[in-house]
Design a protein around this motif. Sequence first.
Motif: not given
Length: 330
Positions: A20-24, A291-295
Amino acid sequence: MQGKIKFVIIGSGNIANTYVSAIQNIANAEIVAAVSKRLKAPTKQPNLPAFASLNEVTTDFDAVIICTPPGLHHETAIEAAKLGKHIFCEKPLDVTIAAMDNMINICKENQVLLGVAYQRRYSSDNPVVKALIENNTLGRIFSVDLSVKNYRDDSYYNAAPYRGTKAIDGGGPFVQQASHYIDLYYWYFGKPFKIVSKLGTFVHDIEVEDHGVAICTHDNGMISTITASTATKPGFPAKMEIYTSKGYLILENDVITHWDMEGLENPTTQSQDGNTHTGAATATVEDTTNHEFLINDFVDAILTGKAPIISGESAKNASEIILEIYNSSF
């Protein structure tokens, strides 16, 4: 496909909040619903509509993020693939060969993407070391010692009935805390042809190991050790020592902290500032950069049709090493 990629998050626990934090922080992605048997949304996005199963979701979506216990990953993946939804899965891929093969095959059959969160490959100095190994810059590598000595108190295992079980958790620290680093080990050195291991349960009342050591032998003669633990107080930084014909280097928490290579300068530009998530004493992840990098990569894969940077087939290799460590001990 244009615009934002809409995700449904499967699970509402600690790791779900990380996503959730990453996708924000990702402009072209959003979480539109949650699936939880408790009909509970992650605490960091509590107003999400929650459903008991993926088939009940009424909101339009493109993909799922699987944050359930490892032994349940295949169930949601199969369900999502049959709905034509792309799948991003928390590590490990699953806990049996049959389940992983089923996930990979059904995604291919339904022409959906399967990506896996082994984000340590792209953390700090890890890609730098990968390039040095691929280019044979380090000389002959003959010894590697990987140590993932964490500590978890009883409250960690008591927090959920599946923790510390073979069927759902998949095992102890080798498949849980050390999984990221065993994936990194595979990414660097490939799979060993022989593994001899010894596992034990020393501190916790669980049915799987809380400490163990594996000795790995590779086709090129390299001999390595992998230690994984949740019994080693107070918990220590993950460490990989690499010894070569030119010298040695040590990675701690993905940063080169020791370097002595003949004719080569230390390539690190990193520093350990004390804020890096080590996993040594807690499962909580605050920094979501990797996580943001992979998403972001997964979103781009959906939009362009390319393969995710870490596919199901690639992620399966780490699980195969872990399963061989368990089989060797048994």
